[in-house]
Design a protein around this motif. Sequence first.
Motif, PDB file in Angstrom:
ATOM      1  N   GLY A 117       0.785  -1.218   0.000  1.00  0.00           N
ATOM      2  CA  GLY A 117       0.000   0.000   0.000  1.00  0.00           C
ATOM      3  C   GLY A 117       0.822   1.276   0.000  1.00  0.00           C
ATOM      4  O   GLY A 117       0.257   2.376  -0.101  1.00  0.00           O
ATOM      5  N   ARG A 118       2.166   1.165   0.100  1.00  0.00           N
ATOM      6  CA  ARG A 118       3.005   2.355   0.173  1.00  0.00           C
ATOM      7  C   ARG A 118       4.032   2.432  -0.949  1.00  0.00           C
ATOM      8  O   ARG A 118       4.299   3.504  -1.488  1.00  0.00           O
ATOM      9  N   ALA A 119       4.629   1.283  -1.279  1.00  0.00           N
ATOM     10  CA  ALA A 119       5.684   1.295  -2.281  1.00  0.00           C
ATOM     11  C   ALA A 119       5.839  -0.085  -2.898  1.00  0.00           C
ATOM     12  O   ALA A 119       5.892  -1.084  -2.182  1.00  0.00           O
ATOM     13  N   LYS A 120       5.907  -0.115  -4.212  1.00  0.00           N
ATOM     14  CA  LYS A 120       6.178  -1.380  -4.899  1.00  0.00           C
ATOM     15  C   LYS A 120       7.605  -1.821  -4.634  1.00  0.00           C
ATOM     16  O   LYS A 120       7.887  -2.996  -4.428  1.00  0.00           O
ATOM     17  N   SER A 121       8.507  -0.842  -4.621  1.00  0.00           N
ATOM     18  CA  SER A 121       9.922  -1.174  -4.457  1.00  0.00           C
ATOM     19  C   SER A 121      10.634   0.035  -3.867  1.00  0.00           C
ATOM     20  O   SER A 121      10.846   1.039  -4.544  1.00  0.00           O
ATOM     21  N   ILE A 122      10.985  -0.059  -2.586  1.00  0.00           N
ATOM     22  CA  ILE A 122      11.642   1.064  -1.919  1.00  0.00           C
ATOM     23  C   ILE A 122      13.064   0.657  -1.529  1.00  0.00           C
ATOM     24  O   ILE A 122      13.289  -0.448  -1.026  1.00  0.00           O
ATOM     25  N   PRO A 123      14.054   1.515  -1.786  1.00  0.00           N
ATOM     26  CA  PRO A 123      15.426   1.173  -1.394  1.00  0.00           C
ATOM     27  C   PRO A 123      15.526   0.973   0.116  1.00  0.00           C
ATOM     28  O   PRO A 123      15.037   1.797   0.902  1.00  0.00           O
ATOM     29  N   ILE A 124      16.140  -0.113   0.526  1.00  0.00           N
ATOM     30  CA  ILE A 124      16.281  -0.406   1.951  1.00  0.00           C
ATOM     31  C   ILE A 124      16.983   0.729   2.709  1.00  0.00           C
ATOM     32  O   ILE A 124      16.606   1.007   3.863  1.00  0.00           O
ATOM     33  N   PRO A 125      17.977   1.429   2.124  1.00  0.00           N
ATOM     34  CA  PRO A 125      18.598   2.543   2.872  1.00  0.00           C
ATOM     35  C   PRO A 125      17.607   3.622   3.310  1.00  0.00           C
ATOM     36  O   PRO A 125      17.820   4.286   4.326  1.00  0.00           O
ATOM     37  N   TYR A 126      16.513   3.789   2.566  1.00  0.00           N
ATOM     38  CA  TYR A 126      15.522   4.786   2.954  1.00  0.00           C
ATOM     39  C   TYR A 126      14.852   4.421   4.272  1.00  0.00           C
ATOM     40  O   TYR A 126      14.384   5.297   5.012  1.00  0.00           O
ATOM     41  N   LEU A 127      14.799   3.122   4.571  1.00  0.00           N
ATOM     42  CA  LEU A 127      14.201   2.649   5.807  1.00  0.00           C
ATOM     43  C   LEU A 127      15.220   2.589   6.946  1.00  0.00           C
ATOM     44  O   LEU A 127      14.842   2.517   8.113  1.00  0.00           O
ATOM     45  N   LEU A 128      16.493   2.625   6.595  1.00  0.00           N
ATOM     46  CA  LEU A 128      17.568   2.514   7.586  1.00  0.00           C
ATOM     47  C   LEU A 128      18.219   3.846   7.923  1.00  0.00           C
ATOM     48  O   LEU A 128      19.057   3.908   8.817  1.00  0.00           O
ATOM     49  N   TRP A 129      17.856   4.919   7.235  1.00  0.00           N
ATOM     50  CA  TRP A 129      18.649   6.139   7.263  1.00  0.00           C
ATOM     51  C   TRP A 129      18.899   6.679   8.671  1.00  0.00           C
ATOM     52  O   TRP A 129      19.976   7.205   8.963  1.00  0.00           O
ATOM     53  N   ASP A 130      17.944   6.541   9.577  1.00  0.00           N
ATOM     54  CA  ASP A 130      18.107   7.076  10.937  1.00  0.00           C
ATOM     55  C   ASP A 130      18.414   5.989  11.958  1.00  0.00           C
ATOM     56  O   ASP A 130      18.371   6.228  13.166  1.00  0.00           O
ATOM     57  N   ARG A 131      18.776   4.786  11.487  1.00  0.00           N
ATOM     58  CA  ARG A 131      19.031   3.674  12.396  1.00  0.00           C
ATOM     59  C   ARG A 131      20.501   3.243  12.378  1.00  0.00           C
ATOM     60  O   ARG A 131      20.867   2.275  13.039  1.00  0.00           O
ATOM     61  N   VAL A 132      21.325   3.921  11.585  1.00  0.00           N
ATOM     62  CA  VAL A 132      22.735   3.548  11.418  1.00  0.00           C
ATOM     63  C   VAL A 132      23.614   4.540  12.171  1.00  0.00           C
ATOM     64  O   VAL A 132      23.531   5.748  11.932  1.00  0.00           O
ATOM     65  N   PRO A 133      24.463   4.075  13.109  1.00  0.00           N
ATOM     66  CA  PRO A 133      25.267   4.995  13.919  1.00  0.00           C
ATOM     67  C   PRO A 133      26.468   5.599  13.187  1.00  0.00           C
ATOM     68  O   PRO A 133      27.057   6.562  13.661  1.00  0.00           O
ATOM     69  N   PHE A 134      26.829   5.044  12.034  1.00  0.00           N
ATOM     70  CA  PHE A 134      27.920   5.614  11.243  1.00  0.00           C
ATOM     71  C   PHE A 134      27.478   6.916  10.571  1.00  0.00           C
ATOM     72  O   PHE A 134      26.285   7.193  10.437  1.00  0.00           O
ATOM     73  N   LEU A 135      28.466   7.698  10.102  1.00  0.00           N
ATOM     74  CA  LEU A 135      28.199   8.852   9.242  1.00  0.00           C
ATOM     75  C   LEU A 135      28.084   8.366   7.803  1.00  0.00           C
ATOM     76  O   LEU A 135      28.954   7.638   7.318  1.00  0.00           O
ATOM     77  N   LEU A 136      27.019   8.749   7.121  1.00  0.00           N
ATOM     78  CA  LEU A 136      26.880   8.399   5.712  1.00  0.00           C
ATOM     79  C   LEU A 136      27.763   9.339   4.893  1.00  0.00           C
ATOM     80  O   LEU A 136      27.468  10.516   4.731  1.00  0.00           O
ATOM     81  N   GLN A 137      28.849   8.800   4.371  1.00  0.00           N
ATOM     82  CA  GLN A 137      29.768   9.588   3.567  1.00  0.00           C
ATOM     83  C   GLN A 137      29.242   9.793   2.150  1.00  0.00           C
ATOM     84  O   GLN A 137      29.302  10.888   1.607  1.00  0.00           O
TER      85      GLN A 137
END
Length: 298
Positions: A117-137
């Motif tokens: 109901g929201r997305a046929k295909s969403i990149p997994i990083p979009y769901l992880l963006w605020d859950r990763v303690p590293f800096l996204l370079q």
Amino acid sequence: MNQTIDTVQPAEQTVSSETAAQARFETLLAALGSPYARGERHAIYNGDCLDLLASIPAHSLDLTFTSPPYNIGKEYEDVLPVEAYIDWCERWINEVHRASRSDGAFMLNVGYVSLEGRAKSIPIPYLLWDRVPFLLQQEIVWNYGAGVAARKFLSPRNEKLMWYVKNAENYCFNLDEIRDPDVAYPNQKKKGKLRCNTIGKNPSDVWQIAKVTSGQGRASKERTPHPAQFPLDLCERVIKGFSPTDGIVLDPFLGSGSTIDACLRWGRYSIGFEVREDYCAIAAERIDDSLRQSASLF
């Protein structure tokens, strides 16, 4: 007064550096326990990545490079509710962060999932963006030719490589090791000086690297029985570009062993975790074959 500095390391210093790296590697293996298979510069462990990661001392890894299950129903995974899958990713990524050195990095290859109901295909990083303690370079787009042939949407031909670092000011990036020699105008000059680097150009954040294909008459030469195999070209670019020589590289979802194969080709120490014993066997046999082929050249 200008001073010329000799950047060539004395033989004694090089040996000392290699000895220190070997000692770090052996200390790490001692903490992990008995491996499924090992060599002088690599080890494979059969077990759950969360259990094994918990055994790694803090500040041990120079680079973690991996591609976890995408939660899309492959033979090697149990599909979880999306939120549970993201929670699981957060858990093992937090362990990777703890185990990484202060100048360490994390290179994550992930694909797409569907959200009903929201997305046929969403990149997994979009769901992880605020859950990763590293800096996204940086986000790197891995573009390839083979893939799903679609009729009601554009044929998907890319996945993401998320380049994370622990310290925004101190991390490994060996640009000269991964420059693209295919320069359109190599002799172009400005004010009498060459405009481009003579080694090659920056490969940019879009990488065109072929997938490992399967099937009668079209299977890649490096194909193993594993159903989702990292291409060696991709692994080699990451290992050369984002880890120090003699560094320790971890792949917590080893699969067919591509990461270890690349590490051994480029002088890194490497450790792989794999929960399935049959995949451990595939990886161990592949690495042994690669080592035998390398030895036969000398």
